[in-house]
Design a protein around this motif. Sequence first.
Motif, PDB file in Angstrom:
ATOM      1  N   GLN A 147      10.670  -0.962  12.829  1.00 50.63           N
ATOM      2  CA  GLN A 147       9.658  -0.660  11.494  1.00 50.63           C
ATOM      3  C   GLN A 147       9.143  -1.759  10.896  1.00 50.63           C
ATOM      4  O   GLN A 147       7.972  -1.555  10.120  1.00 50.63           O
ATOM      5  N   GLY A 148       9.732  -2.887  10.573  1.00 48.53           N
ATOM      6  CA  GLY A 148       9.336  -3.964   9.984  1.00 48.53           C
ATOM      7  C   GLY A 148       7.866  -4.408  10.910  1.00 48.53           C
ATOM      8  O   GLY A 148       6.927  -4.871  10.170  1.00 48.53           O
ATOM      9  N   ALA A 149       8.093  -4.697  12.235  1.00 47.99           N
ATOM     10  CA  ALA A 149       6.873  -5.005  13.056  1.00 47.99           C
ATOM     11  C   ALA A 149       5.701  -4.318  12.766  1.00 47.99           C
ATOM     12  O   ALA A 149       4.711  -4.507  12.758  1.00 47.99           O
ATOM     13  N   ASN A 150       5.988  -2.863  12.925  1.00 46.52           N
ATOM     14  CA  ASN A 150       4.979  -1.858  12.798  1.00 46.52           C
ATOM     15  C   ASN A 150       4.135  -1.959  11.454  1.00 46.52           C
ATOM     16  O   ASN A 150       3.095  -1.759  11.168  1.00 46.52           O
ATOM     17  N   ALA A 151       5.266  -2.229  10.290  1.00 46.86           N
ATOM     18  CA  ALA A 151       4.677  -2.225   8.982  1.00 46.86           C
ATOM     19  C   ALA A 151       3.610  -3.335   8.838  1.00 46.86           C
ATOM     20  O   ALA A 151       2.386  -3.607   8.130  1.00 46.86           O
ATOM     21  N   TYR A 152       4.008  -4.682   9.484  1.00 48.02           N
ATOM     22  CA  TYR A 152       3.047  -5.909   9.434  1.00 48.02           C
ATOM     23  C   TYR A 152       1.816  -5.642  10.239  1.00 48.02           C
ATOM     24  O   TYR A 152       0.654  -5.505   9.716  1.00 48.02           O
ATOM     25  N   LEU A 153       1.925  -5.048  11.325  1.00 48.95           N
ATOM     26  CA  LEU A 153       0.612  -4.679  12.110  1.00 48.95           C
ATOM     27  C   LEU A 153      -0.198  -3.546  11.591  1.00 48.95           C
ATOM     28  O   LEU A 153      -1.356  -3.506  11.693  1.00 48.95           O
ATOM     29  N   ALA A 154       0.208  -2.597  10.825  1.00 48.08           N
ATOM     30  CA  ALA A 154      -0.497  -1.559  10.220  1.00 48.08           C
ATOM     31  C   ALA A 154      -1.374  -2.091   8.988  1.00 48.08           C
ATOM     32  O   ALA A 154      -2.247  -1.498   8.767  1.00 48.08           O
ATOM     33  N   VAL A 155      -0.913  -3.227   8.519  1.00 52.23           N
ATOM     34  CA  VAL A 155      -1.788  -4.016   7.414  1.00 52.23           C
ATOM     35  C   VAL A 155      -2.666  -4.945   7.983  1.00 52.23           C
ATOM     36  O   VAL A 155      -3.944  -5.207   7.763  1.00 52.23           O
ATOM     37  N   ILE A 156      -2.104  -5.658   9.183  1.00 48.69           N
ATOM     38  CA  ILE A 156      -2.788  -6.779   9.790  1.00 48.69           C
ATOM     39  C   ILE A 156      -4.175  -6.187  10.333  1.00 48.69           C
ATOM     40  O   ILE A 156      -5.274  -6.884  10.162  1.00 48.69           O
ATOM     41  N   ILE A 157      -3.905  -5.176  11.280  1.00 49.85           N
ATOM     42  CA  ILE A 157      -5.259  -4.564  11.879  1.00 49.85           C
ATOM     43  C   ILE A 157      -6.445  -4.278  10.898  1.00 49.85           C
ATOM     44  O   ILE A 157      -7.436  -4.788  11.350  1.00 49.85           O
ATOM     45  N   PRO A 158      -6.209  -3.333   9.997  1.00 51.28           N
ATOM     46  CA  PRO A 158      -7.382  -3.152   8.969  1.00 51.28           C
ATOM     47  C   PRO A 158      -8.096  -4.391   8.227  1.00 51.28           C
ATOM     48  O   PRO A 158      -9.120  -4.611   8.144  1.00 51.28           O
ATOM     49  N   LEU A 159      -7.061  -5.195   7.822  1.00 55.65           N
ATOM     50  CA  LEU A 159      -7.435  -6.440   6.974  1.00 55.65           C
ATOM     51  C   LEU A 159      -8.219  -7.430   7.918  1.00 55.65           C
ATOM     52  O   LEU A 159      -9.296  -7.922   7.705  1.00 55.65           O
ATOM     53  N   ALA A 160      -7.717  -7.523   9.040  1.00 55.34           N
ATOM     54  CA  ALA A 160      -8.555  -8.199  10.206  1.00 55.34           C
ATOM     55  C   ALA A 160      -9.981  -7.736  10.500  1.00 55.34           C
ATOM     56  O   ALA A 160     -10.761  -8.457  10.580  1.00 55.34           O
TER      57      ALA A 160
END
Length: 378
Positions: A147-160
């Motif tokens: 859940q932690g890794a998915n939370a990071y990626l969920a924000v990294i993808i749109p911001l990148a």
Amino acid sequence: MTDDSHAPARRSGIFREEFSLWVGLASTVILMTVGAPWVKNVESPLLYGLLFAWVFGAMLWLAFGVVKHADCLAVKLGEPYGTLILTLSVISIEVVMITAVMLTGGENPALARDTMFSVLMIVLNGMLGVTLLAGGWKHREQTYNLQGANAYLAVIIPLAGLGLVLPRFTDSAPGGVPSRPMEVFLAVASIVLYAIFLLMQSGRHRNFFQQPVETDTPGGHDDHGDLIIRSTAFHAVFLFLCMLPIVLLSKKMAYLVDHGMSALHAPQALGGFLVAILVLSPEGLGAFRAAVANRLQRTVNIALGSALATIGLTIPAVLIVSLVTGKTLELGLEPTEIVLLGLSIGVCVVNFASTRTNLIQGAVHLVLFLAYLVLIFD
């Protein structure tokens, strides 16, 4: 009656433990007083090499001091606060370095973009590749909190995508340069999304970023290695003191990086890579140690946390500098870099789709990192 017989020994111990700080402070004083003309007049290749090695080495040693005190605070405060302090400290150094180069160096509108891209490639491919490979070699498989890794990626993808890809395709300001309305939107959106993430990470979903209890190694969280744990206030103060010379020396490093890129006719992306390496080396060591100790969640927090903080904090910072100073800022990546970024994020999504990692995942990330190094000089 209190026994003060050990007071001199304690003071001597602190002096030895914080030797990098004293060297950093002495270097800062010298280079800001009698040595100030040396940095601005570096026509001699020998003098340039000596100064670059001196400033780079002092800043790197100080950065290891920052990581040491952040690790001690992690022990005192627990996760995810310890990693969060480390990430914010390191990204603050990155922001200061980029800003210093933007304000003091020559016209290089792509430097901030190149540095952010370098950070993403180093943490998403280099750091994760080495740590997953080392951890998989020693422990076969490692677990973390999905859940932690998915939370990071969920924000990294749109911001990148919004910050580093979309500006390449907008027509209002060609060449990857965002328009003023787009700059304001990107700054606000990045800050808001990152702030919401921090509230989640440090509040109601704190458990997402902690190592699963059933996978802890015996004594894993109690094994502090060679850290000497003191009070929270002590480590907070010395963390700030270690960062202060880095901030002051960043302007000197900015001159040296700018001069070196011009004199050597080196690729512009190499300047961003050097800044990123300086900032991320100590953090990478912390991630490696955590993976070898079978605490992969701390590695995930460091790597993905650095990637997210780079986009969420650095983009608003450089956009504000651009708005205030009027300097041209190129954010949109080149097509080949967009492909490499897409591959890197795609591999992260696939590799962090289950709760276990192994050797092959680390090898794939390392291949992508080597491809990035080749592209710098291609």
